[in-house]
Design a protein around this motif. Structure first.
Motif, PDB file in Angstrom:
ATOM      1  N   ARG A 264       0.251  -1.258  -0.211  1.00 46.05           N
ATOM      2  CA  ARG A 264       0.022   0.264  -0.058  1.00 46.05           C
ATOM      3  C   ARG A 264       0.964   1.483  -0.220  1.00 46.05           C
ATOM      4  N   ASP A 265       0.452   1.962  -1.228  1.00 49.75           N
ATOM      5  CA  ASP A 265       1.437   3.450  -1.126  1.00 49.75           C
ATOM      6  C   ASP A 265       1.089   4.377  -1.421  1.00 49.75           C
ATOM      7  N   ARG A 266       0.867   5.589  -0.311  1.00 41.31           N
ATOM      8  CA  ARG A 266       0.008   6.489  -0.944  1.00 41.31           C
ATOM      9  C   ARG A 266       0.794   7.721  -2.041  1.00 41.31           C
ATOM     10  N   THR A 267       1.821   7.122  -2.775  1.00 40.10           N
ATOM     11  CA  THR A 267       2.252   8.407  -3.663  1.00 40.10           C
ATOM     12  C   THR A 267       2.119   7.270  -4.614  1.00 40.10           C
ATOM     13  N   ILE A 268       1.766   6.101  -4.528  1.00 39.04           N
ATOM     14  CA  ILE A 268       1.131   5.352  -6.508  1.00 39.04           C
ATOM     15  C   ILE A 268       0.487   5.799  -6.014  1.00 39.04           C
ATOM     16  N   ALA A 269      -0.499   5.644  -5.216  1.00 39.84           N
ATOM     17  CA  ALA A 269      -2.070   5.908  -4.895  1.00 39.84           C
ATOM     18  C   ALA A 269      -2.136   7.902  -5.766  1.00 39.84           C
ATOM     19  N   HIS A 270      -1.786   8.063  -5.216  1.00 39.31           N
ATOM     20  CA  HIS A 270      -1.787   9.856  -5.316  1.00 39.31           C
ATOM     21  C   HIS A 270      -1.660  10.096  -6.818  1.00 39.31           C
ATOM     22  N   GLY A 271      -0.302   9.429  -7.480  1.00 40.98           N
ATOM     23  CA  GLY A 271      -0.310   9.600  -9.391  1.00 40.98           C
ATOM     24  C   GLY A 271      -1.526   8.465 -10.068  1.00 40.98           C
ATOM     25  N   VAL A 272      -1.707   7.785  -9.463  1.00 46.71           N
ATOM     26  CA  VAL A 272      -3.202   6.918 -10.845  1.00 46.71           C
ATOM     27  C   VAL A 272      -4.064   8.423 -10.031  1.00 46.71           C
ATOM     28  N   LYS A 273      -4.968   8.307  -9.035  1.00 44.01           N
ATOM     29  CA  LYS A 273      -5.651   9.398  -8.778  1.00 44.01           C
ATOM     30  C   LYS A 273      -5.826  10.658  -9.754  1.00 44.01           C
ATOM     31  N   GLN A 274      -4.506  11.620  -9.856  1.00 47.85           N
ATOM     32  CA  GLN A 274      -4.674  12.319 -10.855  1.00 47.85           C
ATOM     33  C   GLN A 274      -4.442  11.851 -11.800  1.00 47.85           C
ATOM     34  N   ALA A 275      -3.779  10.869 -12.277  1.00 51.15           N
ATOM     35  CA  ALA A 275      -4.605  10.262 -14.046  1.00 51.15           C
ATOM     36  C   ALA A 275      -5.896  10.497 -14.089  1.00 51.15           C
ATOM     37  N   TYR A 276      -6.695   9.516 -13.716  1.00 49.09           N
ATOM     38  CA  TYR A 276      -7.671   9.466 -13.731  1.00 49.09           C
ATOM     39  C   TYR A 276      -8.732  10.918 -13.617  1.00 49.09           C
ATOM     40  N   ALA A 277      -8.065  11.980 -12.935  1.00 49.18           N
ATOM     41  CA  ALA A 277      -8.803  13.317 -12.461  1.00 49.18           C
ATOM     42  C   ALA A 277      -9.496  13.702 -13.892  1.00 49.18           C
ATOM     43  N   ASP A 278      -9.115  13.949 -14.802  1.00 49.55           N
ATOM     44  CA  ASP A 278      -9.686  14.496 -15.894  1.00 49.55           C
ATOM     45  C   ASP A 278     -11.024  13.647 -16.166  1.00 49.55           C
ATOM     46  N   VAL A 279     -11.324  11.927 -16.411  1.00 50.33           N
ATOM     47  CA  VAL A 279     -12.217  11.080 -16.752  1.00 50.33           C
ATOM     48  C   VAL A 279     -13.323  10.774 -16.022  1.00 50.33           C
ATOM     49  N   LEU A 280     -13.145  10.863 -14.544  1.00 54.13           N
ATOM     50  CA  LEU A 280     -13.640   9.645 -13.695  1.00 54.13           C
ATOM     51  C   LEU A 280     -14.588  10.971 -12.987  1.00 54.13           C
ATOM     52  N   TYR A 281     -15.703   9.740 -13.031  1.00 56.15           N
ATOM     53  CA  TYR A 281     -17.114  10.280 -12.165  1.00 56.15           C
ATOM     54  C   TYR A 281     -16.508  11.154 -10.521  1.00 56.15           C
ATOM     55  N   HIS A 282     -17.152  12.084 -10.368  1.00 61.71           N
ATOM     56  CA  HIS A 282     -16.862  12.615  -8.906  1.00 61.71           C
ATOM     57  C   HIS A 282     -17.170  11.538  -8.064  1.00 61.71           C
ATOM     58  N   GLY A 283     -16.402  11.553  -6.869  1.00 63.42           N
ATOM     59  CA  GLY A 283     -16.507  10.244  -5.730  1.00 63.42           C
ATOM     60  C   GLY A 283     -16.163   8.489  -5.780  1.00 63.42           C
ATOM     61  N   ARG A 284     -15.926   8.404  -7.300  1.00 61.08           N
ATOM     62  CA  ARG A 284     -16.166   6.947  -8.212  1.00 61.08           C
ATOM     63  C   ARG A 284     -14.480   6.894  -7.710  1.00 61.08           C
ATOM     64  N   GLN A 285     -14.398   5.733  -7.011  1.00 61.57           N
ATOM     65  CA  GLN A 285     -12.841   4.973  -7.562  1.00 61.57           C
ATOM     66  C   GLN A 285     -12.753   4.462  -9.414  1.00 61.57           C
ATOM     67  N   PRO A 286     -11.068   4.387  -9.220  1.00 60.47           N
ATOM     68  CA  PRO A 286     -10.690   3.589 -10.486  1.00 60.47           C
ATOM     69  C   PRO A 286     -10.074   2.765 -10.233  1.00 60.47           C
ATOM     70  N   ALA A 287     -10.571   1.173 -10.874  1.00 59.91           N
ATOM     71  CA  ALA A 287      -9.907  -0.354 -10.778  1.00 59.91           C
ATOM     72  C   ALA A 287      -8.776  -0.313 -11.533  1.00 59.91           C
TER      73      ALA A 287
END
Length: 595
Positions: A264-287
């Motif tokens: 579990r790593d916050r740095t990696i999770a944050h990088g993925v979250k930023q990459a999805y920021a432009d395309v993911l519906y608000h409040g949802r989580q990527p897989a």
């Protein structure tokens, strides 16, 4: 009390408090030992969710009889021998704490047959009291049996949950392991009944995607999975990410592995979250299932007792590598790609084709001149962002290859475009699609000019935390690249002298605080880009074609072609899908055809 040496049993029980949280922790440690021993098949038997019995059998290399007592001694291990080994650990285990910790809080037995031995042996430990090694028949490999977990520490036992809950934790960890090791056969039984089985497969990407990936995360994830493999700076990021239309309410399908180790790593999770920021519906989580491979000397695995976390030598490089890899994969997933890959039937060609040409136009929003490939009907469809354009529509007796989104046949309720594709029906939300197209073009236009800064007539002094003021001083070059000129003006304050020109009218103080906070925590920040994108997104939304706007067939086709050529066009700027596909087979089922 005077200082004194703790008894060995108490030392092991203290260590057990760090390593053995619940039955799933025991299964994790034992299975990882089996993998380090070269096992290809691992069987796990449980009773009462693992509280009454955990038995793990493997077909690995085994343990010599004379080394069994050493195996349950603290810090006794066969996996490292020097500081150099510790700095480049290649095994899942290495501390030598798991077996003695488990044995101190259970009724424990360890049986094994080494690959070079002729007979097996067993060692029994009862609550930390070590017995004698005795001969015992045993197949090649090792069996570890853990009974009555926490029987001698009732306070710890009270923290265990219901049987179904503890079993669920074990099954989830095995799912995580199965994703990382498709070559290993895993069998799980509970209360005498088979519960899970993952068949071992060749470690091949194609077989993995079709077999183990579907076994663990389901057919729906597999249908939306995008394979990725990017390498930069000695860091390889590979695996599968789900397209944004497949999203979750929680982070239950997010798996990250570093050199084969689940973490579990916050740095990696944050990088993925930023990459999805432009395309993911608000409040949802990527897989996603991400594998990071890098030099073991660039990552420290010796920072967490249960090895759930690691520390990277350069977390900024890791963050950027993950962000760029995921963002590039999402950008490649243009609208229509799934429809194109699923088309199996040949249909007759359509009676016309679109003749596209390069056009120049002026975008009122930014006052830029941009060359874009436009289709016919540019002037009417893009009237809100274009001053002049010329289009042509030439009928053809014989069209070429059918585009992924097909050709428009009608407009429904002034909102949706209906198009016939090679294998069924495409339905497009015209406003959402046009919004994404305009947004991506505005971003491209702005990126092409480079970042412009706006000096402030009156510099602004901002109060920040002392650590953030230090970051502003140390990362001045990074801040300049983001469009800021900051100077430290006190122990806990900075002075803003210039900001990005596009954001000059925004809340500069809050933006600076957020950027400094990101730099302190992650080593990088996309706050400027995100704030800019929010502004451009609003501009694109206002400039997009509205509902009840009647479009001609050529205009609809122009929009479809632009969707196919635009990055991230499967979702609008807010993460909603822009199109969907119904195959002929789907439509046949609606009307019970063929039954």
């Amino acid at each position: 009390m005077p200082i004194r040496q703790l008894p060995e049993t108490l030392i092991n029980q203290i260590a057990a408090g760090e390593v053995v949280e619940r039955p799933a922790s025991v299964v994790k440690e034992l299975v990882e030992n089996a993998l380090d021993a070269g096992a290809h098949r691992i069987e796990i038997e449980l009773q009462d969710g693992g509280t009454r019995l955990i038995r793990v059998r493997d077909d690995g290399g085994g343990i010599p009889a004379d080394e069994l007592p050493l195996a349950i001694q603290r810090h006794a291990t066969s996996k490292i021998a020097s500081l150099e080994d510790l700095e480049a650990v290649g095994t899942l285990g290495f501390r030598g704490e798991a077996l003695p910790s488990i044995a101190s809080v259970s009724r424990f037995s360890l049986g094994s047959l080494h690959r070079d031995a002729t007979h097996g042996a067993e060692l029994v430990v009862d609550g930390g009291r070590v017995g004698e090694v005795v001969p015992k028949a045993h197949p090649r490999g090792t069996t570890v049996e853990v009974r009555d977990l926490f029987f001698n520490t009732p306070a710890r036992r009270k923290f265990l949950r219901a049987e179904r809950t503890e079993l669920g934790h074990i099954e989830e960890w095995l799912r995580s392991l199965a994703l990382a090791r498709p070559d290993i056969e895993l069998r799980l039984s509970h209360n005498g009944k088979p519960s899970r089985r993952y068949r071992g497969e060749a470690n091949d990407a194609g077989l993995f995607a079709q077999g183990r990936l579907q076994e663990t995360l389901g057919a729906e994830f597999l249908a939306h999975a995008l394979h990725m493999e990017h390498e930069a700076g000695g860091i390889t990021v590979s695996g599968w990410i789900a397209d944004p239309t497949y999203n979750r309410a929680s982070a239950d399908q997010q798996y990250v592995y570093v050199n084969g180790r689940s973490i579990r790593d916050r740095t990696i999770a944050h990088g993925v979250k930023q990459a999805y920021a432009d395309v993911l519906y608000h409040g949802r989580q990527p897989a996603y299932v991400l594998f990071l491979t890098l030099d073991p000397r660039r990552v420290d695995v010796n920072v967490h007792p249960a090895k759930h976390e690691v520390r990277f030598r350069d977390s900024r490089l890791i963050h950027d590598a993950v962000y760029h890899a995921v963002a590039a994969t999402l950008a490649e997933a243009r609208a229509g790609r799934e429809a194109l890959s699923s088309a199996t039937e040949e249909h007759r060609p359509f009676p016309f084709q679109v003749d596209a040409s390069m056009q120049s136009f002026s975008q009122n929003g930014l006052g830029l001149r941009v060359a874009e490939q436009s289709a016919n009907a540019w002037q009417s469809l893009y009237a809100t962002t274009a001053d002049t354009a010329t289009q042509s529509m030439m009928p053809a007796e014989e069209a070429g290859e059918i585009p992924p989104l097909g050709y428009a046949v009608a407009q429904l309720h002034g909102i949706y475009i209906l198009a016939q594709a090679r294998d069924g029906l495409i339905v497009v939300d015209m406003h959402a699609a046009h919004e994404r197209i305009g947004y991506e073009r505005l971003k491209t236009a702005h990126d092409g000019l480079g970042l412009r800064t706006q000096p402030l007539l009156v510099p602004i002094t901002v109060a920040v935390a002392e650590r953030e003021a230090e970051v502003a001083e140390q990362e001045s070059a990074t801040l300049q690249a983001l469009g800021f000129e900051l100077t430290r003006s006190g122990l806990g304050s900075v002075t803003i002298r210039s900001v990005p020109a596009l954001l000059a009218n925004g809340d500069s103080e809050s933006l600076v605080r957020d950027v400094l906070a990101d730099l302190r925590e992650h080593g990088s920040s996309r706050r400027v880009a995100e704030t800019r994108d929010e502004l451009l997104s609003t501009m694109a939304c206002h400039g997009a074609v509205r509902a009840n706007r009647r479009l001609t067939i050529p205009e609809m086709n122009a929009l479809l072609r632009d969707m196919e050529a635009t990055e991230r066009s499967g979702q609008c700027n807010h993460g909603r899908p822009t199109w969907t596909h119904f195959s002929v087979a789907d439509i046949d089922r609606w009307f019970l055809r063929g039954r």
